[in-house]
Write a protein that holds these residues in place. Structure first.
Motif, PDB file in Angstrom:
ATOM      1  N   GLY A   1      35.993  40.282  68.737  1.00 13.05           N
ATOM      2  CA  GLY A   1      36.449  38.988  69.218  1.00 13.05           C
ATOM      3  C   GLY A   1      36.103  37.818  68.335  1.00 13.05           C
ATOM      4  N   ALA A   2      35.300  38.032  67.290  1.00 15.17           N
ATOM      5  CA  ALA A   2      34.927  36.951  66.371  1.00 15.17           C
ATOM      6  C   ALA A   2      35.672  37.137  65.051  1.00 15.17           C
ATOM      7  CB  ALA A   2      33.423  36.962  66.124  1.00 15.17           C
ATOM      8  N   LYS A   3      36.021  36.017  64.406  1.00 17.38           N
ATOM      9  CA  LYS A   3      36.724  36.075  63.126  1.00 17.38           C
ATOM     10  C   LYS A   3      35.896  35.374  62.066  1.00 17.38           C
ATOM     11  CE  LYS A   3      41.354  36.017  65.183  1.00 17.38           C
ATOM     12  NZ  LYS A   3      42.653  35.293  65.245  1.00 17.38           N
ATOM     13  N   ASP A   4      35.941  35.932  60.869  1.00 19.15           N
ATOM     14  CA  ASP A   4      35.258  35.272  59.761  1.00 19.15           C
ATOM     15  C   ASP A   4      36.062  35.472  58.494  1.00 19.15           C
ATOM     16  OD1 ASP A   4      31.752  34.735  59.402  1.00 19.15           O
ATOM     17  OD2 ASP A   4      33.342  34.067  58.063  1.00 19.15           O
ATOM     18  N   LYS A   5      36.245  34.375  57.766  1.00 24.67           N
ATOM     19  CA  LYS A   5      36.924  34.435  56.469  1.00 24.67           C
ATOM     20  C   LYS A   5      35.834  34.571  55.416  1.00 24.67           C
ATOM     21  CE  LYS A   5      40.357  31.234  58.355  1.00 24.67           C
ATOM     22  NZ  LYS A   5      41.347  32.209  58.777  1.00 24.67           N
ATOM     23  N   GLY A   6      35.558  35.820  55.046  1.00 22.11           N
ATOM     24  CA  GLY A   6      34.346  36.057  54.280  1.00 22.11           C
ATOM     25  C   GLY A   6      34.516  36.272  52.806  1.00 22.11           C
ATOM     26  N   ASP A   7      35.730  36.302  52.279  1.00 22.03           N
ATOM     27  CA  ASP A   7      35.901  36.612  50.865  1.00 22.03           C
ATOM     28  C   ASP A   7      37.111  35.853  50.340  1.00 22.03           C
ATOM     29  OD1 ASP A   7      35.426  37.817  48.436  1.00 22.03           O
ATOM     30  OD2 ASP A   7      36.459  39.681  48.925  1.00 22.03           O
ATOM     31  N   LEU A   8      36.979  35.266  49.155  1.00 22.12           N
ATOM     32  CA  LEU A   8      38.065  34.497  48.557  1.00 22.12           C
ATOM     33  C   LEU A   8      38.157  34.856  47.088  1.00 22.12           C
ATOM     34  CD1 LEU A   8      40.194  32.288  49.029  1.00 22.12           C
ATOM     35  CD2 LEU A   8      38.441  30.595  48.514  1.00 22.12           C
ATOM     36  N   ASP A   9      39.319  35.333  46.668  1.00 21.45           N
ATOM     37  CA  ASP A   9      39.520  35.794  45.303  1.00 21.45           C
ATOM     38  C   ASP A   9      40.655  35.032  44.653  1.00 21.45           C
ATOM     39  OD1 ASP A   9      37.822  38.526  45.079  1.00 21.45           O
ATOM     40  OD2 ASP A   9      38.680  38.347  47.089  1.00 21.45           O
ATOM     41  N   GLN A  10      40.490  34.726  43.371  1.00 20.26           N
ATOM     42  CA  GLN A  10      41.519  33.987  42.657  1.00 20.26           C
ATOM     43  C   GLN A  10      42.725  34.876  42.400  1.00 20.26           C
ATOM     44  OE1 GLN A  10      40.077  32.051  39.141  1.00 20.26           O
ATOM     45  NE2 GLN A  10      42.030  31.071  38.683  1.00 20.26           N
ATOM     46  N   LEU A  11      43.924  34.302  42.547  1.00 26.48           N
ATOM     47  CA  LEU A  11      45.185  35.013  42.361  1.00 26.48           C
ATOM     48  C   LEU A  11      45.888  34.469  41.121  1.00 26.48           C
ATOM     49  CD1 LEU A  11      47.509  36.879  43.288  1.00 26.48           C
ATOM     50  CD2 LEU A  11      48.270  35.025  44.805  1.00 26.48           C
ATOM     51  N   ALA A  12      46.242  35.373  40.204  1.00 19.39           N
ATOM     52  CA  ALA A  12      46.972  35.002  38.988  1.00 19.39           C
ATOM     53  C   ALA A  12      48.425  35.442  39.129  1.00 19.39           C
ATOM     54  CB  ALA A  12      46.344  35.650  37.760  1.00 19.39           C
ATOM     55  N   VAL A  13      49.352  34.543  38.772  1.00 15.43           N
ATOM     56  CA  VAL A  13      50.793  34.821  38.897  1.00 15.43           C
ATOM     57  C   VAL A  13      51.477  34.407  37.600  1.00 15.43           C
ATOM     58  CG1 VAL A  13      52.901  34.354  40.187  1.00 15.43           C
ATOM     59  CG2 VAL A  13      50.699  34.399  41.383  1.00 15.43           C
ATOM     60  N   ARG A  14      52.251  35.321  37.031  1.00 13.15           N
ATOM     61  CA  ARG A  14      53.011  35.024  35.807  1.00 13.15           C
ATOM     62  C   ARG A  14      54.472  34.763  36.172  1.00 13.15           C
ATOM     63  NH1 ARG A  14      55.392  40.077  34.072  1.00 13.15           N
ATOM     64  NH2 ARG A  14      54.571  41.813  35.318  1.00 13.15           N
ATOM     65  N   PRO A  15      55.226  34.127  35.285  1.00 13.47           N
ATOM     66  CA  PRO A  15      56.597  33.754  35.633  1.00 13.47           C
ATOM     67  C   PRO A  15      57.548  34.943  35.661  1.00 13.47           C
ATOM     68  CG  PRO A  15      56.084  33.067  33.392  1.00 13.47           C
ATOM     69  CD  PRO A  15      54.812  33.583  33.985  1.00 13.47           C
ATOM     70  N   LEU A  16      58.599  34.812  36.464  1.00 13.96           N
ATOM     71  CA  LEU A  16      59.713  35.749  36.438  1.00 13.96           C
ATOM     72  C   LEU A  16      60.436  35.644  35.091  1.00 13.96           C
ATOM     73  CD1 LEU A  16      61.113  34.886  39.973  1.00 13.96           C
ATOM     74  CD2 LEU A  16      60.202  37.128  39.314  1.00 13.96           C
ATOM     75  N   PRO A  17      61.193  36.683  34.707  1.00 21.45           N
ATOM     76  CA  PRO A  17      61.915  36.606  33.424  1.00 21.45           C
ATOM     77  C   PRO A  17      62.781  35.353  33.273  1.00 21.45           C
ATOM     78  CG  PRO A  17      61.976  38.848  34.269  1.00 21.45           C
ATOM     79  CD  PRO A  17      61.328  38.006  35.340  1.00 21.45           C
ATOM     80  N   VAL A  18      63.477  34.949  34.338  1.00 19.20           N
ATOM     81  CA  VAL A  18      64.302  33.737  34.255  1.00 19.20           C
ATOM     82  C   VAL A  18      63.429  32.509  34.033  1.00 19.20           C
ATOM     83  CG1 VAL A  18      65.759  32.178  35.609  1.00 19.20           C
ATOM     84  CG2 VAL A  18      66.230  34.625  35.619  1.00 19.20           C
ATOM     85  N   GLN A  19      62.321  32.417  34.769  1.00 16.65           N
ATOM     86  CA  GLN A  19      61.428  31.270  34.616  1.00 16.65           C
ATOM     87  C   GLN A  19      60.851  31.222  33.206  1.00 16.65           C
ATOM     88  OE1 GLN A  19      58.845  32.401  37.854  1.00 16.65           O
ATOM     89  NE2 GLN A  19      59.804  30.946  39.272  1.00 16.65           N
ATOM     90  N   GLU A  20      60.430  32.371  32.700  1.00 16.92           N
ATOM     91  CA  GLU A  20      59.867  32.416  31.355  1.00 16.92           C
ATOM     92  C   GLU A  20      60.923  32.042  30.318  1.00 16.92           C
ATOM     93  OE1 GLU A  20      58.142  35.923  28.583  1.00 16.92           O
ATOM     94  OE2 GLU A  20      57.032  35.566  30.445  1.00 16.92           O
ATOM     95  N   ALA A  21      62.165  32.480  30.522  1.00 11.23           N
ATOM     96  CA  ALA A  21      63.238  32.157  29.577  1.00 11.23           C
ATOM     97  C   ALA A  21      63.496  30.656  29.529  1.00 11.23           C
ATOM     98  CB  ALA A  21      64.511  32.910  29.961  1.00 11.23           C
ATOM     99  N   VAL A  22      63.485  30.003  30.691  1.00 13.21           N
ATOM    100  CA  VAL A  22      63.704  28.555  30.734  1.00 13.21           C
ATOM    101  C   VAL A  22      62.553  27.822  30.042  1.00 13.21           C
ATOM    102  CG1 VAL A  22      63.882  26.540  32.258  1.00 13.21           C
ATOM    103  CG2 VAL A  22      65.146  28.636  32.810  1.00 13.21           C
ATOM    104  N   LEU A  23      61.333  28.231  30.340  1.00 12.90           N
ATOM    105  CA  LEU A  23      60.165  27.583  29.728  1.00 12.90           C
ATOM    106  C   LEU A  23      60.133  27.833  28.224  1.00 12.90           C
ATOM    107  CD1 LEU A  23      57.550  28.458  32.486  1.00 12.90           C
ATOM    108  CD2 LEU A  23      58.402  26.172  31.927  1.00 12.90           C
TER     109      LEU A  23
END
Length: 349
Positions: A126-148
């Motif tokens: 019945g108790a909740k705890d947010k006990g862990d936080l990890d960094q998320l890395a995201v790279r661009p999609l092929p279309v996004q990378e092509a535009v950039l």
């Protein structure tokens, strides 16, 4: 293995949790996988559910200026309904699909100053705890990378990137915030614009590319904003002349040659519809929504020089890579990421 102890609502002696993401950057709309590693506490516990939250550091504008906060933009229940015995070690694997509009945090391995995280919530008795936080890395999609990449080869330079709370009216935006990438103009357009802001809104069918220019004033006129929007398919990326296509977009943006509702096709491999509108009287603005320019209150003062501000190396195949001076920018990014996660965990605990 270092387990992060839950000292909040579950108390000392409760289970500990450590979420380990699989190595490598994820893709928008792609799979995020890993394992939630649990260690039992000083007694048996019934684990009701294990939930992952995707969180982002987002900037919000209001009457008093700007503020930053943490936005949750998706949740996934990845396990639960089992008993974790005293001292037991258990690994719960997961594989979830990221939202298509998940912001891009890096380009060619260089951080852009965007902070995303995966937060683990454990519900026990019945108790909740947010006990862990990890960094998320995201790279661009092929279309996004092509535009950039094309923008880099055309001479545009990376200035900064951030996440803005609000909506771009008239688009298919799904998340409550959007990513804005600020670019210094190429020498060819430096006389006409102060900067260009780029937003990608990806979906299964393609990517909406929203471009906004902060235009310079002339001798007898004040500066103003111009905005255009283009839709690009995911297919045929390798067959497209991206430099020519993107340069055409920029010319429309700067020269105001297109009108709202116009359509054009580029190339033979995928349809590219173009839509354009200009100025703050933007027809994309809906009640309760922001046009891409409407929410800005003066471009010169609106954007702080946030983390990830670097001088772009915008030449040849180097594309729109982020340059840093003496490592100072990279250090600032690391510090701010650490502060974000530590502060968030303190708040939750």
């Amino acid at each position: 293995m270092v387990f992060k102890r839950l000292l909040g609502s579950l108390g000392v002696g409760g289970p500990t949790v450590d979420t380990v993401l699989d190595p490598g950057a994820a893709l928008p709309g792609g799979t995020l996988s890993g394992q939630v590693q649990l260690r039992g506490g000083s007694a048996d516990f019934d684990i009701e559910h294990i939930t992952l939250e995707l969180v982002a550091r987002v900037e919000a504008e209001h009457e008093d200026g700007e503020s930053e906060g943490v936005a949750v933009f998706d949740r996934f229940t990845v396990g639960g309904s089992f008993r974790l015995a005293e001292g037991e070690q258990r690994s719960v694997p997961f594989s979830v699909t990221l939202p298509w509009e998940t912001p891009v945090t890096e380009l060619y391995g260089q951080g852009l100053g965007i902070v995303l995280g995966v937060r683990t919530e454990l519900a026990v008795a019945g108790a909740k705890d947010k006990g862990d936080l990890d960094q998320l890395a995201v790279r661009p999609l092929p279309v996004q990378e092509a535009v950039l990449e094309a923008l880099g080869q055309l001479g545009f330079g990376f200035k900064s990137a951030d996440l803005e709370y609000g909506r771009i009216g008239g688009t298919g935006q799904q998340l409550p915030f959007y990513q804005e990438i600020e670019l210094a103009p190429s020498p060819q357009y430096a006389h006409a614009v102060n900067e260009i802001e780029l937003t990608f809104l990806a979906s299964p069918g393609g990517v909406e590319v929203v471009l906004e220019a902060d235009k310079r004033g002339g001798l007898f006129s004040d500066g103003h904003d111009a905005i255009t929007r283009f839709t690009v398919g995911h297919d045929g990326v390798e067959h497209q002349d991206w430099n020519g296509l993107v340069d055409g977009w920029i010319r429309q943006l700067v020269e105001h040659r297109a009108s709202y509702g116009s359509h054009a096709s580029y190339g033979s491999h995928a349809p590219y519809g173009s839509h354009a509108s200009y100025g703050h009287g933007d027809p994309y603005s809906h009640a309760g929504e922001h046009g891409h320019g409407d929410h800005h209150h003066g471009h010169e003062s609106h954007h702080r020089s946030g983390p990830g501000v670097g001088t772009a190396v915008a030449a040849g195949a180097a594309g729109l890579a982020v340059g840093v001076v003496g490592g100072m920018v990279a250090a600032e990014v690391v510090d701010e990421v650490g502060d974000f996660f530590e502060g968030d965990e303190d708040d939750e605990g």
